[in-house]
Scaffold this active site. Structure first.
Site, mmCIF file in Angstrom:
data_model
loop_
_atom_site.group_PDB
_atom_site.id
_atom_site.type_symbol
_atom_site.label_atom_id
_atom_site.label_comp_id
_atom_site.label_asym_id
_atom_site.label_seq_id
_atom_site.Cartn_x
_atom_site.Cartn_y
_atom_site.Cartn_z
ATOM 1 N N GLU A 339 11.154 39.876 19.122
ATOM 2 C CA GLU A 339 11.922 41.047 19.521
ATOM 3 C C GLU A 339 11.065 42.301 19.526
ATOM 4 O OE1 GLU A 339 15.197 40.616 16.768
ATOM 5 O OE2 GLU A 339 14.339 42.105 15.405
ATOM 6 N N CYS A 340 11.167 43.054 20.603
ATOM 7 C CA CYS A 340 10.498 44.332 20.802
ATOM 8 C C CYS A 340 8.982 44.204 20.596
ATOM 9 C CB CYS A 340 11.115 45.400 19.917
ATOM 10 S SG CYS A 340 10.834 47.083 20.547
ATOM 11 N N GLY A 341 8.428 44.771 19.521
ATOM 12 C CA GLY A 341 6.990 44.684 19.314
ATOM 13 C C GLY A 341 6.485 43.258 19.232
#
Length: 456
Positions: A339-341
């Site tokens: 998720e995300c990074g």
């Protein structure tokens, strides 16, 4: 099976809010937690709304895990359960608000009214005098029925300035004191003791003097009327937290499985409640560092949370052992949720703000690009395999990938659209998105992403 309800629990509690972001409520909350923890009180801190960085400071200040409270993301029953459990186990509950007191739907004020938690306002008073009284009056009376504790003036110029602020209050009992403004680098709470960067505060574990900073803030707060209150004085803000009507145990959908969770300076955006949820689902949670470890630990599934991969691109690309281990994990068909990074690190490359291009792990086709402006922010929900996860999005980069998009997030109360929301990419056993998930909102969806029972 449901568990029988228990009795209500009573505990002093404050919700620390502000007229807007950037007023100093994180510093005030952490200082108050540190001050009373030093005095031997058992302090539990919560953060209103989704946030990964402020809780690092509050956990260091209080010595206890920090959970989120959000009437939408958690749901009212989850908030009630967490507050009741904290009231049974501690001497003081502190809740840091989000943005301004009345900002957002639901807002910090909505949470305070729902559970009867008195609001302690923190306001940057550096450029005002008599208007401070109007601000306090407005915060207190704008929403009828708002529980109220008082107001703390931050970044005050002098003792005379503090007197002017106090004299402007219509109700003298509102005055909780003043934190003086000091020169940058000085050891006092009025300064920016908690440094920031593009996603928010620098995490406490990244600074060698984090505890000294908190002690300096606590020392400054101790000189105020608020800081001089002993444990007995705090009882004026005691709240009775009703026990939830019933508690439904988390289904053991990950029983017998080992989930490896990335945790280091590049991958540090982890809700404490998410880890607890994995364990409640029966998973054995192990940690690893994508920056420093040569390979994954033995595991059935991997979770790459968000963080700051853009600050560690050289180290990420240089760790070819971890890259090979992650690639082998995926080739074996074992689940990986990023998720995300965590997702960003899986792409082929990243373009940094200065235009430089850096290679990444290359497990997902495509690239990401950093930008100076915020790309997305706000609550989101994601439906996978018939289960809906709640969470949020917050990022400064954009992605461009030919990987299949199998779902998209939507704002609360809205249906997902093919051209809106955050993409959920899937490549083999990899699921990846900018979306930050709140695991307790849907263990079934978590099982799907991590390959548990009923989630394959």
């Amino acid at each position: 099976m449901t568990l029988a309800p228990t009795a209500a629990a009573r505990c002093p509690a404050l919700l620390i809010a502000a007229p807007a972001s950037g007023q100093g409520k994180t510093t005030a909350t952490a200082a108050l937690a540190r001050l009373h923890a030093r005095r031997g009180l058992r302090v539990r801190v919560f953060k209103c709304g989704p946030d990964f960085l402020d809780p690092h400071w509050h956990q260091l200040a209080s010595g206890a895990a920090v959970h989120q409270l959000d009437l939408w993301m958690n749901g009212e029953a989850d908030c009630a359960q967490r507050l009741h459990a904290a009231a049974q186990a501690c001497d003081l509950i502190l809740i840091e608000g989000v943005m301004g007191l009345f900002d957002g739907t639901p807002s910090a004020a909505d949470l305070a009214r729902r559970f009867g938690v008195p609001v302690l306002a923190v306001a940057d008073a550096s450029a005002m005098a008599g208007t401070f009284g109007a601000l306090a009056f407005g915060l207190r009376h704008y929403r009828p029925g708002l529980p109220w504790a008082g107001i703390l003036a931050n970044r005050v110029g002098s003792e005379r300035h503090a007197d002017m602020l106090r004299e402007g209050l219509q109700d003298p009992s509102d005055w909780m004191g003043a934190l003086l403004r000091v020169a940058p680098g000085a050891a006092a709470a009025g300064a920016a003791l908690l440094p920031e960067r593009h996603l928010g505060l620098v995490a406490a574990h990244e600074l060698q003097d984090s505890l000294q900073r908190l002690d300096a803030a606590a020392d400054a707060l101790e000189a105020t009327p608020l800081g001089q209150m002993a444990a007995g004085d705090l009882q004026r803000w005691a709240v009775e937290f009703a026990a939830p009507a019933q508690t439904v145990p988390v289904p053991p959908l990950l029983a017998g499985r080992t989930v490896a969770v990335a945790r280091d300076a590049a991958f540090c955006f982890v809700y404490a409640a998410n880890l607890e949820c994995l364990e409640q689902m029966g998973a054995r949670v192990v940690f690893f560092s994508p920056l420093h470890d040569a390979a994954l630990p033995p595991c059935d599934a991997v979770w790459l949370p968000g963080g700051y991969p853009e600050l560690h691109t050289a180290q990420i690309a240089a760790n070819t052992g971890m890259q090979a281990s992650l690639r082998a994990h995926g080739a074996a068909g074992r689940p990986l949720w990023a998720e995300c990074g965590g997702m960003m690190a899986l792409f082929d490359s990243i373009t940094l703000v200065d235009g430089a291009v850096a290679p990444l792990w290359g497990l997902l086709p495509g690239r990401v690009a950093m930008q100076k402006r915020l790309a997305a922010l706000g609550p989101q929900q994601l439906t996978v395999a018939g289960h809906t996860l709640r969470g949020h999005t917050f990022h400064y980069s954009t992605s461009d990938s030919p990987a299949p998009v199998v779902a998209r997030t939507a704002r609360p109360g809205m249906a997902a659209a093919p051209d809106a929301g955050e993409a959920l990419y899937r490549r083999g056993s990899i699921h990846a998105s900018y979306f930050h998930a709140w695991f307790p909102s849907s263990p079934g969806a978590v099982a799907h992403l991590l390959g548990g029972e009923g989630g394959e």
